[in-house]
Design a protein around this motif. Structure first.
Motif, PDB file in Angstrom:
ATOM      1  N   ALA A  72      63.559  23.071  21.187  1.00 60.24           N
ATOM      2  CA  ALA A  72      64.696  22.228  21.563  1.00 60.24           C
ATOM      3  C   ALA A  72      65.885  22.508  20.649  1.00 60.24           C
ATOM      4  O   ALA A  72      65.724  22.929  19.506  1.00 60.24           O
ATOM      5  CB  ALA A  72      64.298  20.762  21.458  1.00 60.24           C
ATOM      6  N   ASN A  73      67.065  22.277  21.201  1.00 56.24           N
ATOM      7  CA  ASN A  73      68.326  22.333  20.449  1.00 56.24           C
ATOM      8  C   ASN A  73      68.681  23.712  19.908  1.00 56.24           C
ATOM      9  O   ASN A  73      69.521  23.815  19.012  1.00 56.24           O
ATOM     10  CB  ASN A  73      68.330  21.287  19.323  1.00 56.24           C
ATOM     11  CG  ASN A  73      68.105  19.900  19.884  1.00 56.24           C
ATOM     12  OD1 ASN A  73      68.757  19.514  20.856  1.00 56.24           O
ATOM     13  ND2 ASN A  73      67.168  19.162  19.314  1.00 56.24           N
ATOM     14  N   LEU A  74      68.064  24.755  20.428  1.00 50.54           N
ATOM     15  CA  LEU A  74      68.410  26.120  20.029  1.00 50.54           C
ATOM     16  C   LEU A  74      69.425  26.661  21.049  1.00 50.54           C
ATOM     17  O   LEU A  74      69.096  26.796  22.233  1.00 50.54           O
ATOM     18  CB  LEU A  74      67.176  27.020  19.995  1.00 50.54           C
ATOM     19  CG  LEU A  74      67.444  28.470  19.618  1.00 50.54           C
ATOM     20  CD1 LEU A  74      67.866  28.565  18.152  1.00 50.54           C
ATOM     21  CD2 LEU A  74      66.216  29.321  19.857  1.00 50.54           C
ATOM     22  N   PRO A  75      70.655  26.954  20.623  1.00 46.06           N
ATOM     23  CA  PRO A  75      71.642  27.479  21.570  1.00 46.06           C
ATOM     24  C   PRO A  75      71.165  28.794  22.189  1.00 46.06           C
ATOM     25  O   PRO A  75      70.712  29.692  21.481  1.00 46.06           O
ATOM     26  CB  PRO A  75      72.888  27.708  20.708  1.00 46.06           C
ATOM     27  CG  PRO A  75      72.699  26.839  19.505  1.00 46.06           C
ATOM     28  CD  PRO A  75      71.204  26.808  19.272  1.00 46.06           C
ATOM     29  N   HIS A  76      71.260  28.874  23.510  1.00 47.56           N
ATOM     30  CA  HIS A  76      70.857  30.093  24.222  1.00 47.56           C
ATOM     31  C   HIS A  76      71.596  30.191  25.547  1.00 47.56           C
ATOM     32  O   HIS A  76      72.100  29.203  26.061  1.00 47.56           O
ATOM     33  CB  HIS A  76      69.339  30.114  24.454  1.00 47.56           C
ATOM     34  CG  HIS A  76      68.858  29.006  25.332  1.00 47.56           C
ATOM     35  ND1 HIS A  76      68.683  27.715  24.877  1.00 47.56           N
ATOM     36  CD2 HIS A  76      68.522  28.986  26.645  1.00 47.56           C
ATOM     37  CE1 HIS A  76      68.256  26.951  25.860  1.00 47.56           C
ATOM     38  NE2 HIS A  76      68.162  27.693  26.957  1.00 47.56           N
ATOM     39  N   ASP A  77      71.669  31.410  26.052  1.00 45.57           N
ATOM     40  CA  ASP A  77      72.183  31.645  27.392  1.00 45.57           C
ATOM     41  C   ASP A  77      71.144  32.471  28.121  1.00 45.57           C
ATOM     42  O   ASP A  77      70.200  32.975  27.503  1.00 45.57           O
ATOM     43  CB  ASP A  77      73.542  32.361  27.361  1.00 45.57           C
ATOM     44  CG  ASP A  77      73.459  33.719  26.697  1.00 45.57           C
ATOM     45  OD1 ASP A  77      72.908  34.654  27.314  1.00 45.57           O
ATOM     46  OD2 ASP A  77      73.947  33.862  25.556  1.00 45.57           O
ATOM     47  N   THR A  78      71.278  32.583  29.434  1.00 44.08           N
ATOM     48  CA  THR A  78      70.324  33.392  30.195  1.00 44.08           C
ATOM     49  C   THR A  78      71.050  34.246  31.214  1.00 44.08           C
ATOM     50  O   THR A  78      72.080  33.840  31.769  1.00 44.08           O
ATOM     51  CB  THR A  78      69.267  32.528  30.921  1.00 44.08           C
ATOM     52  OG1 THR A  78      69.931  31.592  31.755  1.00 44.08           O
ATOM     53  CG2 THR A  78      68.382  31.786  29.945  1.00 44.08           C
ATOM     54  N   VAL A  79      70.490  35.424  31.443  1.00 41.75           N
ATOM     55  CA  VAL A  79      70.979  36.341  32.465  1.00 41.75           C
ATOM     56  C   VAL A  79      69.764  36.832  33.242  1.00 41.75           C
ATOM     57  O   VAL A  79      68.815  37.374  32.663  1.00 41.75           O
ATOM     58  CB  VAL A  79      71.730  37.548  31.857  1.00 41.75           C
ATOM     59  CG1 VAL A  79      72.200  38.494  32.957  1.00 41.75           C
ATOM     60  CG2 VAL A  79      72.896  37.081  30.993  1.00 41.75           C
ATOM     61  N   VAL A  80      69.800  36.649  34.548  1.00 43.53           N
ATOM     62  CA  VAL A  80      68.700  37.069  35.422  1.00 43.53           C
ATOM     63  C   VAL A  80      68.863  38.552  35.748  1.00 43.53           C
ATOM     64  O   VAL A  80      69.976  39.030  35.977  1.00 43.53           O
ATOM     65  CB  VAL A  80      68.684  36.212  36.708  1.00 43.53           C
ATOM     66  CG1 VAL A  80      67.578  36.661  37.647  1.00 43.53           C
ATOM     67  CG2 VAL A  80      68.529  34.737  36.348  1.00 43.53           C
ATOM     68  N   GLY A  81      67.751  39.262  35.775  1.00 45.13           N
ATOM     69  CA  GLY A  81      67.763  40.698  36.049  1.00 45.13           C
ATOM     70  C   GLY A  81      68.131  41.043  37.480  1.00 45.13           C
ATOM     71  O   GLY A  81      68.299  40.163  38.341  1.00 45.13           O
ATOM     72  N   PRO A  82      68.235  42.340  37.785  1.00 40.80           N
ATOM     73  CA  PRO A  82      68.718  42.809  39.088  1.00 40.80           C
ATOM     74  C   PRO A  82      67.793  42.518  40.268  1.00 40.80           C
ATOM     75  O   PRO A  82      68.226  42.604  41.421  1.00 40.80           O
ATOM     76  CB  PRO A  82      68.881  44.319  38.887  1.00 40.80           C
ATOM     77  CG  PRO A  82      67.968  44.655  37.758  1.00 40.80           C
ATOM     78  CD  PRO A  82      67.950  43.449  36.876  1.00 40.80           C
ATOM     79  N   LYS A  83      66.551  42.162  40.004  1.00 47.50           N
ATOM     80  CA  LYS A  83      65.619  41.826  41.088  1.00 47.50           C
ATOM     81  C   LYS A  83      65.335  40.330  41.153  1.00 47.50           C
ATOM     82  O   LYS A  83      64.414  39.906  41.832  1.00 47.50           O
ATOM     83  CB  LYS A  83      64.316  42.601  40.918  1.00 47.50           C
ATOM     84  CG  LYS A  83      64.490  44.097  41.053  1.00 47.50           C
ATOM     85  CD  LYS A  83      63.172  44.814  40.934  1.00 47.50           C
ATOM     86  CE  LYS A  83      63.384  46.311  41.096  1.00 47.50           C
ATOM     87  NZ  LYS A  83      62.131  47.047  40.980  1.00 47.50           N
ATOM     88  N   GLY A  84      66.119  39.542  40.410  1.00 47.84           N
ATOM     89  CA  GLY A  84      65.841  38.114  40.344  1.00 47.84           C
ATOM     90  C   GLY A  84      64.675  37.854  39.409  1.00 47.84           C
ATOM     91  O   GLY A  84      64.189  38.756  38.725  1.00 47.84           O
ATOM     92  N   THR A  99      61.394  24.868  14.658  1.00 55.12           N
ATOM     93  CA  THR A  99      62.777  25.253  14.942  1.00 55.12           C
ATOM     94  C   THR A  99      62.941  26.722  15.308  1.00 55.12           C
ATOM     95  O   THR A  99      64.048  27.170  15.547  1.00 55.12           O
ATOM     96  CB  THR A  99      63.679  24.955  13.734  1.00 55.12           C
ATOM     97  OG1 THR A  99      63.187  25.687  12.606  1.00 55.12           O
ATOM     98  CG2 THR A  99      63.716  23.474  13.420  1.00 55.12           C
ATOM     99  N   LYS A 100      61.871  27.486  15.340  1.00 53.48           N
ATOM    100  CA  LYS A 100      61.996  28.920  15.597  1.00 53.48           C
ATOM    101  C   LYS A 100      61.413  29.302  16.948  1.00 53.48           C
ATOM    102  O   LYS A 100      60.320  28.871  17.311  1.00 53.48           O
ATOM    103  CB  LYS A 100      61.296  29.728  14.503  1.00 53.48           C
ATOM    104  CG  LYS A 100      61.970  29.536  13.171  1.00 53.48           C
ATOM    105  CD  LYS A 100      61.506  30.550  12.187  1.00 53.48           C
ATOM    106  CE  LYS A 100      62.291  30.349  10.903  1.00 53.48           C
ATOM    107  NZ  LYS A 100      62.017  31.319   9.908  1.00 53.48           N
ATOM    108  N   ALA A 101      62.172  30.122  17.677  1.00 54.93           N
ATOM    109  CA  ALA A 101      61.679  30.656  18.947  1.00 54.93           C
ATOM    110  C   ALA A 101      60.556  31.642  18.651  1.00 54.93           C
ATOM    111  O   ALA A 101      60.587  32.350  17.638  1.00 54.93           O
ATOM    112  CB  ALA A 101      62.805  31.353  19.703  1.00 54.93           C
ATOM    113  N   LYS A 102      59.594  31.683  19.538  1.00 56.86           N
ATOM    114  CA  LYS A 102      58.479  32.625  19.402  1.00 56.86           C
ATOM    115  C   LYS A 102      58.458  33.499  20.638  1.00 56.86           C
ATOM    116  O   LYS A 102      57.963  33.104  21.675  1.00 56.86           O
ATOM    117  CB  LYS A 102      57.153  31.875  19.234  1.00 56.86           C
ATOM    118  CG  LYS A 102      57.105  31.051  17.967  1.00 56.86           C
ATOM    119  CD  LYS A 102      55.819  30.266  17.863  1.00 56.86           C
ATOM    120  CE  LYS A 102      55.823  29.406  16.623  1.00 56.86           C
ATOM    121  NZ  LYS A 102      56.390  28.101  16.839  1.00 56.86           N
TER     122      LYS A 102
END
Length: 108
Positions: A72-84, A99-102
């Motif tokens: 939670a509370n970790l700033p992130h963005d997402t981009v979906v690949g070319p096949k969805g 607090t750390k992503a794994k």
């Protein structure tokens, strides 16, 4: 990469006591930087999705069978690949992961 067995991935998550739901997004969809107020498990089933973790200065691209545990509370963005993408996800109370992503950049 060989296909993954969605039912097996779902069973593995449920064996961890997680309540699993399936989601999908269209090719090229983008979600700007944001935070979640819950910890999130994401496992790719088909296609790909990249999570940009601005706090770490890295991104994790998930392909079928790969997993990311996102606190939670970790700033992130997402981009979906070319096949969805189709993925399984589960939400946990904030703080479950610390607090750390794994990122598990291998077939999980």
């Amino acid at each position: 990469m060989s296909p993954v067995d969605r039912a097996s991935l779902e069973a593995r998550l449920k064996a961890e006591g997680l309540e699993v739901s399936a989601c999908s997004n269209l090719p090229g969809e983008r979600f700007g930087e944001h935070v979640n107020d819950f910890d999130r498990v994401v496992v790719a089933v088909e296609g790909s999705i990249t999570f940009g973790l601005s706090g770490y200065g890295v991104g994790y691209m998930l392909t079928p069978g790969e997993r990311l545990d996102l606190p939670a509370n970790l700033p992130h963005d997402t981009v979906v690949g070319p096949k969805g993408v189709t993925y399984l996800e589960a939400h946990l109370p904030a703080g479950t992961f610390g607090t750390k992503a794994k990122g598990r950049g291998y077939r999980w």
